[in-house]
Scaffold this motif. Structure first.
Motif, mmCIF file in Angstrom:
data_model
loop_
_atom_site.group_PDB
_atom_site.id
_atom_site.type_symbol
_atom_site.label_atom_id
_atom_site.label_comp_id
_atom_site.label_asym_id
_atom_site.label_seq_id
_atom_site.Cartn_x
_atom_site.Cartn_y
_atom_site.Cartn_z
ATOM 1 N N GLU A 77 36.330 12.769 -13.321
ATOM 2 C CA GLU A 77 36.323 11.559 -12.505
ATOM 3 C C GLU A 77 35.546 11.793 -11.220
ATOM 4 O O GLU A 77 34.974 10.878 -10.659
ATOM 5 N N GLN A 78 35.520 13.021 -10.746
ATOM 6 C CA GLN A 78 34.821 13.358 -9.518
ATOM 7 C C GLN A 78 33.313 13.265 -9.711
ATOM 8 O O GLN A 78 32.808 13.543 -10.794
ATOM 9 N N GLN A 79 32.602 12.873 -8.662
ATOM 10 C CA GLN A 79 31.146 12.852 -8.720
ATOM 11 C C GLN A 79 30.610 14.213 -8.292
ATOM 12 O O GLN A 79 31.189 14.868 -7.422
ATOM 13 N N TYR A 80 29.516 14.633 -8.909
ATOM 14 C CA TYR A 80 28.901 15.909 -8.610
ATOM 15 C C TYR A 80 27.439 15.695 -8.211
ATOM 16 O O TYR A 80 26.532 15.843 -9.022
ATOM 17 N N PRO A 81 27.198 15.316 -6.924
ATOM 18 C CA PRO A 81 25.822 15.140 -6.470
ATOM 19 C C PRO A 81 25.110 16.490 -6.354
ATOM 20 O O PRO A 81 25.739 17.508 -6.039
ATOM 21 N N VAL A 82 23.804 16.483 -6.618
ATOM 22 C CA VAL A 82 23.014 17.717 -6.577
ATOM 23 C C VAL A 82 21.605 17.452 -6.054
ATOM 24 O O VAL A 82 21.138 16.323 -6.046
#
Length: 102
Positions: A77-82
Motif C-alpha cells: 500500500e505504501q508508495q516507493y518513489p525513486v
C-alpha cells in the motif's frame, strides 16, 4: 522485496516489479518491467534495467511490486518513489497479501 508473514511461498511464486513515471497519476507510464519466478526465495532481490536517458529530473517515478503465489496476490500500500526529487535509487519493498482474496 520482502514480507513479514511466517508462511512458505509455493515454488511457482512470481515476482513482478515495475518502474513507473507517475507524474500524471491518472496515467502512469511503464518505464521498465521485470517478471520472474522466485519460488520460495525471500527476501527476493531485484534490479530493474532501464535507460537513464528516459529519466527526466522534473518527473516523478515509483517502483511497484507484486507477488503471485499460486493465485494469491501480495502487494504493497505504501508508495516507493525513486530516482528524482531527493528520492533513493534503491528501495526495500514490503508486501502483504491482499485482503480480498478467495
Amino acid at each position: 522485496m520482502y514480507y513479514i508473514a511466517r508462511i512458505a511461498l509455493p515454488p511457482t511464486t512470481t515476482l513482478s516489479v515495475k518502474l513507473l513515471d507517475v507524474t500524471d497519476s491518472t496515467k502512469p507510464v511503464v518505464i521498465s518491467e521485470e517478471k520472474r519466478v522466485i519460488g520460495m526465495l525471500t527476501p527476493a532481490p531485484f534490479a530493474l534495467k532501464f535507460s537513464p536517458a528516459k529519466i527526466k529530473s522534473d518527473r516523478v517515478y515509483q517502483v511497484r511490486a507484486k507477488l503471485d503465489a499460486a493465485g494469491n496476490i501480495w502487494t504493497h500500500e505504501q508508495q516507493y518513489p525513486v530516482l528524482t526529487g531527493n528520492t533513493p535509487a534503491y528501495v526495500e519493498i514490503r508486501v502483504s497479501p491482499l485482503r480480498s482474496q478467495r
